[in-house]
Motif scaffolding. Structure first.
Motif, PDB file in Angstrom:
ATOM      1  N   ASP A  92     -22.019  22.190  -1.057  1.00  0.00           N
ATOM      2  CA  ASP A  92     -22.192  22.174  -2.518  1.00  0.00           C
ATOM      3  C   ASP A  92     -20.827  22.139  -3.218  1.00  0.00           C
ATOM      4  OD1 ASP A  92     -23.586  22.048  -4.853  1.00  0.00           O
ATOM      5  OD2 ASP A  92     -23.923  24.219  -5.011  1.00  0.00           O
ATOM      6  N   ASP A 131     -21.380  17.803   0.630  1.00  0.00           N
ATOM      7  CA  ASP A 131     -22.703  18.033   0.036  1.00  0.00           C
ATOM      8  C   ASP A 131     -23.382  19.290   0.582  1.00  0.00           C
ATOM      9  OD1 ASP A 131     -22.299  15.833  -1.488  1.00  0.00           O
ATOM     10  OD2 ASP A 131     -23.603  14.489  -0.340  1.00  0.00           O
ATOM     11  N   THR A 159     -17.707  27.124 -13.299  1.00  0.00           N
ATOM     12  CA  THR A 159     -17.206  26.235 -12.250  1.00  0.00           C
ATOM     13  C   THR A 159     -15.756  26.548 -11.952  1.00  0.00           C
ATOM     14  OG1 THR A 159     -18.693  24.479 -13.004  1.00  0.00           O
ATOM     15  CG2 THR A 159     -16.895  23.823 -11.554  1.00  0.00           C
ATOM     16  N   ARG A 219     -20.075  31.491  -6.218  1.00  0.00           N
ATOM     17  CA  ARG A 219     -19.824  31.553  -4.791  1.00  0.00           C
ATOM     18  C   ARG A 219     -18.566  32.353  -4.459  1.00  0.00           C
ATOM     19  NH1 ARG A 219     -19.844  25.702  -2.371  1.00  0.00           N
ATOM     20  NH2 ARG A 219     -19.447  26.992  -0.525  1.00  0.00           N
ATOM     21  N   GLU A 273     -14.442  26.983   3.924  1.00  0.00           N
ATOM     22  CA  GLU A 273     -15.141  25.765   3.531  1.00  0.00           C
ATOM     23  C   GLU A 273     -14.171  24.734   2.965  1.00  0.00           C
ATOM     24  OE1 GLU A 273     -18.051  27.153   0.828  1.00  0.00           O
ATOM     25  OE2 GLU A 273     -19.318  28.103   2.360  1.00  0.00           O
ATOM     26  N   PHE A 284     -16.563  23.701  -7.325  1.00  0.00           N
ATOM     27  CA  PHE A 284     -17.727  24.395  -6.767  1.00  0.00           C
ATOM     28  C   PHE A 284     -18.152  25.478  -7.750  1.00  0.00           C
ATOM     29  CE2 PHE A 284     -13.838  26.108  -4.961  1.00  0.00           C
ATOM     30  CZ  PHE A 284     -13.923  27.463  -5.244  1.00  0.00           C
ATOM     31  N   ASP A 285     -19.297  26.060  -7.517  1.00  0.00           N
ATOM     32  CA  ASP A 285     -19.883  27.055  -8.415  1.00  0.00           C
ATOM     33  C   ASP A 285     -19.065  28.352  -8.361  1.00  0.00           C
ATOM     34  OD1 ASP A 285     -21.419  28.664  -9.994  1.00  0.00           O
ATOM     35  OD2 ASP A 285     -23.326  28.050  -9.099  1.00  0.00           O
TER      36      ASP A 285
END
Length: 439
Positions: free
Chosen positions: A85, A82, A133, A153, A56, A149-150
């Motif tokens: 995420d 988006d 994060t 993940r 990603e 990003f979170d």
């Protein structure tokens, strides 16, 4: 290969050893499971999730490669970032050289940093602090940017739960095992206390209990104790009866001798006195240490009384040294008889005797020394046996005796859980006799 060196590190008590046997497998299992869990969960799962995020990130970097330097990043890469995420923003070039940051207990963060650094060389800095994060400082074609990003993940959720459950249930089962272990070891400790008390001349009430093997051992101990008590009682009754029966003819002999002339009577009366002394020695040996129950006794006062009685009888005995203070559980009459025998032997075979007492937190020691010829080292064990006379001619010259003095002292010392030790006196150069009793 010898493992004798391990004995120095093993606990002494059976309770501690049983606890070690119980805890060692639990600790080993926890370590093995923790290592396997860290390898499979922290590394394996984190690597798989990092590979997904890596793809990603490459999509975002490809989108940034075609943008001009002054383009609005958030609007330009919105179509790609988006749905993934991810957040993208410009950062100063100095942030690219910032050190990697993570929490001290974030072990999966090490895997994330290592894996993404290998897959995406453009990532220059990682910020994993906070735990919610992930912030990456990336040198992209559009300039220095930060991609966020979170954290969920890229890392497994709640990775500590298995370890927490494992530790909690291990502690719980260990506590239950300790309670069960204590109940199983309690009969062994009761048996040990009863055996120790019997070895010191005390009869502690004891009823066998516990597992089948412990009940068998306890029953064997009770049977052994009863046999020993019967043997001691039989010995006492036999010697007492023989000695009592001999007193009657001795009394008649004294009456008969009193009618003879002085010249004829003197030698015969000496023989009768010697026989009377032998009978008294038999009675003392028959009594052993069984006079009275153990009670708190001041050893210094006891030794002082023995020395004073000997001095009143004209014997050259002195109280040399006293060290320590306190009381010890003793049978006063029996211990006094043992000291009397040691003092009598000392003044019989030497010119003078010295008595000393030493009291420590762990032991009590009575010491009697003389300036006589002593006893050779190879004959000291024989000297403590009943009816043993090492030198008949010398004993006859020094007076009557049947070889029971040291045997009586040895018997009394053992009855108190102690021992009689014979050695060479460094001060008087004669015999040194020590009665040592554990407190």
């Amino acid at each position: 290969m010898s493992f004798a060196w391990l004995k120095h590190y093993m606990p002494r008590g059976i309770y501690a050893r049983a606890a070690l046997i119980l805890l060692l497998p639990v600790v080993v299992v926890q370590i093995v499971v923790s290592v396997l869990f860290a390898q499979r969960h922290f590394e394996g799962v984190t690597v798989q999730m990092a590979d997904t995020v890596e793809r990603e990130i490459r999509l975002v970097l490809q989108e940034l490669a075609d943008l001009p330097a002054d383009a609005d990043l958030q609007f330009a890469v919105a179509d790609v970032a988006d749905p993934l995420d991810m957040g993208v923003e410009r950062i100063p070039a100095s942030d690219l050289d910032a050190p990697n940051r993570r929490d001290w207990d974030d072990f999966s963060g090490l895997v994330v940093i290592r894996r993404l650094s290998e897959q995406v060389p453009d990532i220059r800095s990682f910020d994993l602090t906070g735990g919610a994060t992930v912030r990456l400082a990336v040198a992209s074609d559009a300039g220095p940017v930060a991609i966020t990003f979170d954290r969920r993940r890229i890392s497994a959720r709640n990775p500590h739960q298995l370890l927490v459950y494992m530790v909690f249930f291990s502690v719980l089962t260990t506590m239950v095992s300790f309670i069960y272990l204590r109940n199983q070891l309690r009969p062994i400790r009761r048996l040990a206390r009863a055996a120790e008390a019997f070895g010191r001349g005390r009869n502690m009430p004891y009823t066998p209990g516990g597992a089948t093997e412990l009940r068998a051992a306890g029953t064997a101990f009770v049977d052994m104790r009863n046999r020993i008590e019967r043997q001691i009682e039989t010995r006492t009754l036999m010697l007492s009866g023989v000695s009592h029966d001999l007193r009657t003819p001795l009394t008649r002999m004294r009456l008969s001798l009193s009618m003879l002339d002085d010249d004829e009577r003197k030698a015969l009366e000496q023989d009768v006195d010697d026989m009377q002394g032998m009978i008294d020695a038999f009675l003392d040996f028959a009594k052993g240490d069984g006079e009275g129950e153990p009670e708190r006794t001041d050893p210094i006062a006891l030794a002082t009384t023995v020395v004073e009685d000997a001095q009143r009888a004209g014997q050259p005995v002195t109280l040399k040294e006293v060290e320590g203070q306190g009381t010890v559980r003793l049978r006063p009459l029996a211990m006094r008889r043992a000291l009397d025998n040691l003092v009598s032997n000392a003044v019989r075979y030497g010119g003078r005797a010295e008595v000393s007492v030493r009291i420590t937190d762990k032991s009590l020691r009575f010491r009697v020394e003389d300036d006589g010829p002593g006893i050779p080292e190879d004959q000291r064990a024989d000297a403590q046996r009943p009816f043993t006379r090492l030198d008949l001619a010398r004993n006859q010259d020094k007076g009557s005796g049947v070889g029971l003095g040291l045997a009586i002292a040895t018997d009394i010392a053992r009855g108190h859980g102690g021992t009689l030790r014979l050695g060479r006196s460094s001060a008087l150069r004669g015999l040194r006799a020590d009665i040592v009793i554990a407190r």
